[in-house]
Write a protein that holds these residues in place. Structure first.
Motif, PDB file in Angstrom:
ATOM      1  N   LYS A  17      57.555  30.551 -85.247  1.00 17.48           N
ATOM      2  CA  LYS A  17      58.818  30.112 -84.664  1.00 17.48           C
ATOM      3  C   LYS A  17      58.646  29.998 -83.145  1.00 17.48           C
ATOM      4  CE  LYS A  17      61.994  31.967 -88.148  1.00 17.48           C
ATOM      5  NZ  LYS A  17      63.173  32.830 -88.396  1.00 17.48           N
ATOM      6  N   PRO A  18      58.579  28.789 -82.620  1.00 17.57           N
ATOM      7  CA  PRO A  18      58.414  28.643 -81.169  1.00 17.57           C
ATOM      8  C   PRO A  18      59.701  29.000 -80.443  1.00 17.57           C
ATOM      9  CG  PRO A  18      58.798  26.505 -82.165  1.00 17.57           C
ATOM     10  CD  PRO A  18      58.694  27.486 -83.302  1.00 17.57           C
ATOM     11  N   ASP A  64      57.197  20.492 -75.609  1.00 12.63           N
ATOM     12  CA  ASP A  64      56.560  19.646 -76.619  1.00 12.63           C
ATOM     13  C   ASP A  64      57.387  18.402 -76.919  1.00 12.63           C
ATOM     14  OD1 ASP A  64      54.409  21.338 -76.836  1.00 12.63           O
ATOM     15  OD2 ASP A  64      54.408  21.301 -79.025  1.00 12.63           O
ATOM     16  N   LEU A  65      58.691  18.551 -76.903  1.00  3.09           N
ATOM     17  CA  LEU A  65      59.564  17.398 -77.153  1.00  3.09           C
ATOM     18  C   LEU A  65      59.484  16.401 -76.000  1.00  3.09           C
ATOM     19  CD1 LEU A  65      62.601  19.275 -78.704  1.00  3.09           C
ATOM     20  CD2 LEU A  65      61.180  17.587 -79.862  1.00  3.09           C
ATOM     21  N   ILE A 123      52.972  21.995 -80.917  1.00  3.32           N
ATOM     22  CA  ILE A 123      53.632  22.837 -81.912  1.00  3.32           C
ATOM     23  C   ILE A 123      54.072  21.967 -83.087  1.00  3.32           C
ATOM     24  CG2 ILE A 123      55.622  24.338 -82.336  1.00  3.32           C
ATOM     25  CD1 ILE A 123      55.554  24.928 -79.265  1.00  3.32           C
ATOM     26  N   LEU A 124      54.396  20.716 -82.787  1.00  2.00           N
ATOM     27  CA  LEU A 124      54.913  19.775 -83.786  1.00  2.00           C
ATOM     28  C   LEU A 124      53.801  18.954 -84.438  1.00  2.00           C
ATOM     29  CD1 LEU A 124      57.819  18.380 -81.567  1.00  2.00           C
ATOM     30  CD2 LEU A 124      57.993  20.178 -83.284  1.00  2.00           C
ATOM     31  N   GLU A 125      52.552  19.384 -84.322  1.00  2.75           N
ATOM     32  CA  GLU A 125      51.446  18.530 -84.774  1.00  2.75           C
ATOM     33  C   GLU A 125      51.578  18.094 -86.217  1.00  2.75           C
ATOM     34  OE1 GLU A 125      47.520  20.168 -85.301  1.00  2.75           O
ATOM     35  OE2 GLU A 125      48.246  22.193 -84.967  1.00  2.75           O
ATOM     36  N   ASP A 126      51.997  18.991 -87.105  1.00  2.00           N
ATOM     37  CA  ASP A 126      52.138  18.618 -88.517  1.00  2.00           C
ATOM     38  C   ASP A 126      53.323  17.692 -88.738  1.00  2.00           C
ATOM     39  OD1 ASP A 126      49.917  20.070 -89.356  1.00  2.00           O
ATOM     40  OD2 ASP A 126      51.072  21.910 -89.548  1.00  2.00           O
ATOM     41  N   LEU A 127      54.388  17.901 -87.979  1.00  2.00           N
ATOM     42  CA  LEU A 127      55.597  17.080 -88.130  1.00  2.00           C
ATOM     43  C   LEU A 127      55.396  15.674 -87.546  1.00  2.00           C
ATOM     44  CD1 LEU A 127      58.283  19.767 -87.201  1.00  2.00           C
ATOM     45  CD2 LEU A 127      57.579  19.037 -89.486  1.00  2.00           C
TER      46      LEU A 127
END
Length: 323
Positions: A97-98, A106-107, A151-155
Protein backbone atom coordinates in the motif's frame (compact mmCIF):
# COMPACT_ATOMS: atom_id res chain seq x y z
CA UNK A 1 -40.78 -4.53 9.65
CA UNK A 2 -38.65 -2.08 7.56
CA UNK A 3 -35.03 -1.45 8.50
CA UNK A 4 -33.30 1.71 7.34
CA UNK A 5 -29.58 1.74 6.82
CA UNK A 6 -27.62 4.26 8.79
CA UNK A 7 -25.40 6.77 7.04
CA UNK A 8 -22.34 4.79 8.11
CA UNK A 9 -23.84 1.58 6.76
CA UNK A 10 -24.64 3.23 3.42
CA UNK A 11 -21.11 4.58 3.18
CA UNK A 12 -19.48 1.25 4.01
CA UNK A 13 -21.88 -0.56 1.66
CA UNK A 14 -20.86 1.66 -1.30
CA UNK A 15 -17.20 1.33 -0.37
CA UNK A 16 -17.42 -2.46 -0.21
CA UNK A 17 -19.23 -2.56 -3.56
CA UNK A 18 -16.51 -0.36 -5.08
CA UNK A 19 -13.73 -2.62 -3.81
CA UNK A 20 -15.61 -5.75 -4.91
CA UNK A 21 -16.08 -4.38 -8.44
CA UNK A 22 -12.43 -3.35 -8.57
CA UNK A 23 -11.27 -6.82 -7.53
CA UNK A 24 -13.48 -8.36 -10.21
CA UNK A 25 -12.01 -6.06 -12.88
CA UNK A 26 -15.20 -3.99 -13.22
CA UNK A 27 -13.44 -0.64 -13.01
CA UNK A 28 -16.40 1.39 -14.29
CA UNK A 29 -18.58 -0.07 -11.53
CA UNK A 30 -15.86 0.70 -8.97
CA UNK A 31 -15.71 4.35 -10.08
CA UNK A 32 -19.49 4.64 -9.76
CA UNK A 33 -19.56 3.24 -6.20
CA UNK A 34 -16.57 5.28 -5.08
CA UNK A 35 -18.39 8.40 -6.28
CA UNK A 36 -21.52 7.30 -4.38
CA UNK A 37 -19.41 6.82 -1.24
CA UNK A 38 -17.89 10.27 -1.77
CA UNK A 39 -21.35 11.88 -2.05
CA UNK A 40 -22.38 10.30 1.26
CA UNK A 41 -19.12 11.22 3.01
CA UNK A 42 -19.01 14.81 1.75
CA UNK A 43 -22.53 15.52 3.10
CA UNK A 44 -22.17 13.55 6.33
CA UNK A 45 -22.27 15.15 9.76
CA UNK A 46 -20.27 12.23 11.12
CA UNK A 47 -16.66 13.54 11.37
CA UNK A 48 -15.17 10.08 10.89
CA UNK A 49 -17.09 9.53 7.65
CA UNK A 50 -16.71 13.10 6.44
CA UNK A 51 -12.92 13.02 6.74
CA UNK A 52 -12.86 10.11 4.25
CA UNK A 53 -14.56 12.14 1.51
CA UNK A 54 -11.26 13.21 -0.05
CA UNK A 55 -9.92 9.66 0.01
CA UNK A 56 -12.98 8.13 -1.67
CA UNK A 57 -13.02 10.88 -4.31
CA UNK A 58 -9.36 10.15 -5.02
CA UNK A 59 -10.15 6.48 -5.58
CA UNK A 60 -12.87 7.49 -8.04
CA UNK A 61 -10.59 9.74 -10.12
CA UNK A 62 -7.69 7.27 -9.79
CA UNK A 63 -9.61 4.37 -11.32
CA UNK A 64 -11.15 6.71 -13.88
CA UNK A 65 -7.57 7.57 -14.91
CA UNK A 66 -6.75 3.86 -15.26
CA UNK A 67 -9.75 3.51 -17.55
CA UNK A 68 -8.99 6.53 -19.72
CA UNK A 69 -5.17 6.42 -19.62
CA UNK A 70 -4.91 10.06 -20.70
CA UNK A 71 -2.41 12.62 -19.39
CA UNK A 72 -5.30 14.81 -18.23
CA UNK A 73 -6.90 12.01 -16.20
CA UNK A 74 -3.59 11.07 -14.54
CA UNK A 75 -2.88 14.72 -13.80
CA UNK A 76 -6.30 15.09 -12.14
CA UNK A 77 -5.67 11.99 -10.02
CA UNK A 78 -2.23 13.32 -9.01
CA UNK A 79 -3.75 16.67 -8.01
CA UNK A 80 -6.38 14.96 -5.85
CA UNK A 81 -3.76 12.65 -4.33
CA UNK A 82 -1.66 15.64 -3.26
CA UNK A 83 -4.62 16.94 -1.24
CA UNK A 84 -4.50 13.87 0.99
CA UNK A 85 -2.24 13.35 4.00
CA UNK A 86 1.06 12.35 2.31
CA UNK A 87 1.55 9.57 4.89
CA UNK A 88 -1.89 8.03 4.26
CA UNK A 89 -1.58 4.44 2.95
CA UNK A 90 -3.78 3.80 -0.09
CA UNK A 91 -5.33 0.51 -1.20
CA UNK A 92 -4.98 0.53 -5.00
CA UNK A 93 -4.97 -3.23 -5.49
CA UNK A 94 -1.21 -3.82 -5.54
CA UNK A 95 0.83 -5.89 -3.09
CA UNK A 96 2.12 -2.96 -1.02
CA UNK A 97 0.00 0.00 0.00
CA UNK A 98 1.83 3.14 -1.15
CA UNK A 99 1.44 6.40 0.72
CA UNK A 100 -0.41 9.28 -0.90
CA UNK A 101 2.87 11.17 -1.24
CA UNK A 102 4.53 8.30 -3.11
CA UNK A 103 1.55 7.67 -5.37
CA UNK A 104 1.10 11.35 -6.25
CA UNK A 105 4.59 11.41 -7.77
CA UNK A 106 3.94 8.25 -9.78
CA UNK A 107 0.71 9.71 -11.13
CA UNK A 108 2.59 12.84 -12.21
CA UNK A 109 5.09 10.65 -14.06
CA UNK A 110 2.29 8.62 -15.63
CA UNK A 111 0.75 11.87 -16.89
CA UNK A 112 4.07 12.79 -18.52
CA UNK A 113 4.59 9.36 -20.09
CA UNK A 114 1.07 9.14 -21.51
CA UNK A 115 1.36 12.66 -22.96
CA UNK A 116 3.96 11.33 -25.41
CA UNK A 117 3.00 9.94 -28.81
CA UNK A 118 3.78 6.25 -29.23
CA UNK A 119 7.09 5.82 -31.02
CA UNK A 120 7.23 3.79 -34.20
CA UNK A 121 10.19 3.75 -36.58
CA UNK A 122 7.84 3.91 -39.58
CA UNK A 123 6.24 7.12 -38.28
CA UNK A 124 9.36 8.77 -36.85
CA UNK A 125 10.13 10.64 -40.08
CA UNK A 126 6.81 12.49 -39.68
CA UNK A 127 7.66 13.66 -36.15
CA UNK A 128 9.10 17.14 -35.69
CA UNK A 129 11.50 18.84 -33.30
CA UNK A 130 8.75 19.66 -30.78
CA UNK A 131 8.11 15.94 -30.28
CA UNK A 132 11.84 15.22 -30.00
CA UNK A 133 12.12 17.93 -27.36
CA UNK A 134 9.20 16.49 -25.41
CA UNK A 135 10.73 13.00 -25.49
CA UNK A 136 13.97 14.51 -24.19
CA UNK A 137 12.31 16.53 -21.42
CA UNK A 138 10.35 13.56 -20.07
CA UNK A 139 13.37 11.29 -20.52
CA UNK A 140 15.51 13.55 -18.32
CA UNK A 141 12.81 13.65 -15.63
CA UNK A 142 12.64 9.85 -15.57
CA UNK A 143 16.43 9.58 -15.38
CA UNK A 144 16.22 11.71 -12.26
CA UNK A 145 14.02 9.03 -10.65
CA UNK A 146 16.87 6.51 -10.85
CA UNK A 147 16.42 2.77 -11.33
CA UNK A 148 13.22 2.42 -9.32
CA UNK A 149 10.06 1.09 -10.95
CA UNK A 150 6.62 2.66 -10.97
CA UNK A 151 4.34 1.63 -8.12
CA UNK A 152 1.71 1.33 -10.87
CA UNK A 153 3.88 -0.84 -13.14
CA UNK A 154 1.42 -3.74 -13.25
CA UNK A 155 -1.59 -1.45 -13.70
CA UNK A 156 0.10 0.50 -16.51
CA UNK A 157 2.11 -2.38 -18.00
CA UNK A 158 5.35 -0.41 -17.66
CA UNK A 159 7.79 -2.83 -16.06
CA UNK A 160 11.17 -1.30 -16.91
CA UNK A 161 13.14 0.81 -14.42
CA UNK A 162 12.35 4.49 -14.88
CA UNK A 163 15.95 5.23 -15.86
CA UNK A 164 15.69 2.64 -18.67
CA UNK A 165 12.48 4.27 -19.93
CA UNK A 166 14.21 7.66 -19.73
CA UNK A 167 17.23 6.49 -21.75
CA UNK A 168 14.87 5.03 -24.34
CA UNK A 169 13.08 8.37 -24.74
CA UNK A 170 16.40 10.16 -25.18
CA UNK A 171 17.24 7.65 -27.92
CA UNK A 172 13.93 8.30 -29.68
CA UNK A 173 14.63 12.04 -29.62
CA UNK A 174 18.00 11.42 -31.34
CA UNK A 175 16.37 9.28 -34.04
CA UNK A 176 13.82 11.99 -34.87
CA UNK A 177 16.54 14.64 -35.14
CA UNK A 178 18.83 12.41 -37.20
CA UNK A 179 16.07 11.64 -39.70
CA UNK A 180 15.58 15.36 -40.31
CA UNK A 181 19.21 16.05 -41.24
CA UNK A 182 20.55 12.77 -42.67
CA UNK A 183 20.44 14.00 -46.29
CA UNK A 184 21.91 17.46 -45.63
CA UNK A 185 24.37 16.52 -42.89
CA UNK A 186 25.04 12.76 -42.90
CA UNK A 187 28.07 13.05 -40.58
CA UNK A 188 26.00 14.75 -37.88
CA UNK A 189 23.21 12.23 -38.43
CA UNK A 190 25.69 9.39 -37.84
CA UNK A 191 26.68 11.08 -34.58
CA UNK A 192 23.03 11.30 -33.48
CA UNK A 193 22.27 7.70 -34.47
CA UNK A 194 25.36 6.58 -32.53
CA UNK A 195 24.09 8.42 -29.44
CA UNK A 196 20.65 6.87 -29.96
CA UNK A 197 22.14 3.38 -30.08
CA UNK A 198 23.92 3.99 -26.78
CA UNK A 199 20.60 5.02 -25.18
CA UNK A 200 18.58 2.19 -26.71
CA UNK A 201 20.17 -0.79 -24.96
CA UNK A 202 16.75 -2.00 -23.79
CA UNK A 203 14.69 -0.80 -26.76
CA UNK A 204 12.61 -3.18 -28.93
CA UNK A 205 14.70 -5.10 -31.51
CA UNK A 206 13.02 -3.40 -34.47
CA UNK A 207 14.16 0.02 -33.20
CA UNK A 208 17.75 -1.10 -32.65
CA UNK A 209 17.82 -2.82 -36.06
CA UNK A 210 16.51 0.37 -37.67
CA UNK A 211 19.27 2.49 -36.11
CA UNK A 212 21.95 -0.10 -36.95
CA UNK A 213 20.80 -0.12 -40.58
CA UNK A 214 20.89 3.69 -40.71
CA UNK A 215 24.38 3.77 -39.20
CA UNK A 216 25.65 1.18 -41.66
CA UNK A 217 24.34 2.97 -44.73
CA UNK A 218 25.00 6.56 -43.67
CA UNK A 219 28.60 5.76 -42.73
CA UNK A 220 29.39 4.57 -46.26
CA UNK A 221 31.25 6.97 -48.55
CA UNK A 222 31.87 6.33 -52.26
CA UNK A 223 32.18 8.11 -55.60
CA UNK A 224 29.44 8.68 -58.12
CA UNK A 225 30.07 6.63 -61.25
CA UNK A 226 28.71 9.46 -63.42
CA UNK A 227 30.21 12.67 -61.97
CA UNK A 228 33.03 11.08 -59.87
CA UNK A 229 32.26 13.29 -56.87
CA UNK A 230 32.67 11.83 -53.38
CA UNK A 231 29.31 11.22 -51.74
CA UNK A 232 28.18 9.92 -48.32
CA UNK A 233 25.04 8.04 -47.36
CA UNK A 234 23.73 4.96 -49.18
CA UNK A 235 20.05 5.28 -50.15
CA UNK A 236 20.17 8.86 -48.88
CA UNK A 237 22.65 10.70 -51.09
CA UNK A 238 23.47 7.89 -53.51
CA UNK A 239 21.75 4.78 -54.81
CA UNK A 240 22.77 1.72 -56.79
CA UNK A 241 21.56 1.37 -60.36
CA UNK A 242 21.73 -1.84 -62.45
CA UNK A 243 24.32 -1.78 -65.22
CA UNK A 244 26.28 -4.14 -67.42
CA UNK A 245 29.33 -4.72 -65.20
CA UNK A 246 31.79 -7.42 -66.33
CA UNK A 247 35.06 -8.55 -64.73
CA UNK A 248 37.07 -6.08 -66.80
CA UNK A 249 35.08 -3.14 -65.42
CA UNK A 250 35.31 -4.49 -61.88
CA UNK A 251 39.08 -5.01 -62.02
CA UNK A 252 39.88 -1.73 -63.78
CA UNK A 253 37.55 0.64 -61.93
CA UNK A 254 36.19 -1.18 -58.89
CA UNK A 255 39.09 -0.08 -56.68
CA UNK A 256 38.64 3.64 -57.41
CA UNK A 257 36.34 3.96 -54.39
CA UNK A 258 34.81 1.71 -51.76
CA UNK A 259 31.28 0.57 -52.54
CA UNK A 260 31.51 1.95 -56.10
CA UNK A 261 30.35 -1.37 -57.61
CA UNK A 262 28.11 -3.78 -55.71
CA UNK A 263 26.34 -6.88 -57.02
CA UNK A 264 26.51 -5.77 -60.64
CA UNK A 265 25.24 -2.29 -59.80
CA UNK A 266 27.00 1.08 -59.85
CA UNK A 267 26.74 3.91 -57.29
CA UNK A 268 25.07 7.06 -58.63
CA UNK A 269 24.61 10.25 -56.59
CA UNK A 270 21.13 11.65 -56.14
CA UNK A 271 21.93 14.64 -58.39
CA UNK A 272 22.94 12.49 -61.35
CA UNK A 273 20.16 10.01 -60.69
CA UNK A 274 17.46 12.70 -60.61
CA UNK A 275 18.97 14.33 -63.71
CA UNK A 276 18.78 11.05 -65.64
CA UNK A 277 15.36 10.26 -64.22
CA UNK A 278 13.93 13.68 -65.11
CA UNK A 279 15.47 13.54 -68.59
CA UNK A 280 14.11 10.05 -69.26
CA UNK A 281 10.76 11.12 -67.90
CA UNK A 282 10.72 14.14 -70.23
CA UNK A 283 11.75 11.96 -73.21
CA UNK A 284 9.10 9.39 -72.37
CA UNK A 285 6.51 12.16 -72.14
CA UNK A 286 7.66 13.60 -75.49
CA UNK A 287 7.51 10.20 -77.23
CA UNK A 288 4.11 9.58 -75.69
CA UNK A 289 2.84 12.90 -77.04
CA UNK A 290 4.24 12.11 -80.51
CA UNK A 291 2.71 8.64 -80.46
CA UNK A 292 -0.67 10.04 -79.36
CA UNK A 293 -0.49 12.68 -82.09
CA UNK A 294 0.25 9.97 -84.69
CA UNK A 295 -2.63 7.87 -83.38
CA UNK A 296 -4.96 10.85 -83.57
CA UNK A 297 -3.91 11.47 -87.18
CA UNK A 298 -4.51 7.82 -88.07
CA UNK A 299 -7.84 7.95 -86.26
CA UNK A 300 -8.82 11.09 -88.22
CA UNK A 301 -7.92 9.43 -91.56
CA UNK A 302 -9.85 6.29 -90.60
CA UNK A 303 -12.87 8.33 -89.57
CA UNK A 304 -12.73 10.22 -92.87
CA UNK A 305 -12.49 6.95 -94.80
CA UNK A 306 -15.36 5.46 -92.81
CA UNK A 307 -17.51 8.53 -93.48
CA UNK A 308 -16.73 8.27 -97.21
CA UNK A 309 -17.67 4.59 -97.25
CA UNK A 310 -20.90 5.32 -95.34
CA UNK A 311 -21.86 7.90 -97.99
CA UNK A 312 -21.18 5.41 -100.79
CA UNK A 313 -23.17 2.66 -99.03
CA UNK A 314 -26.11 5.06 -98.59
CA UNK A 315 -25.95 5.98 -102.28
CA UNK A 316 -25.96 2.28 -103.30
CA UNK A 317 -28.97 1.62 -101.07
CA UNK A 318 -30.86 4.48 -102.73
CA UNK A 319 -30.08 3.12 -106.21
CA UNK A 320 -31.15 -0.42 -105.22
CA UNK A 321 -34.34 0.95 -103.71
CA UNK A 322 -35.32 2.63 -106.99
CA UNK A 323 -35.18 -0.62 -108.97
Amino acid sequence: MIFFKSEREKFEDELNKALSDRNKGNIEGAVKHFLNAYEIASKSNDPEINRRAGETFFYAVFYDALLKKTPEAFSKAAEQCRKLDPTLPLDIGVAAKPTAGELARDLELASMIFSLPRFNVNDAVKMDESIAQKYEEVGNVLLGEGSRRLILEDLLNIHDPLSAVGFRLLGYARIIRALKIEADNPSKAVELYSEAMAYLQQAPPEVRNFVNDKLGKLSKTTKCWVCHREIQGEEINYIYMPASVNNYIKEKYGSEASFLITDGKIAVCRVCYTMVYNLSDALAKRYYELAMKALQEVEARLNARISSLEVRVSAIRVQVGRR
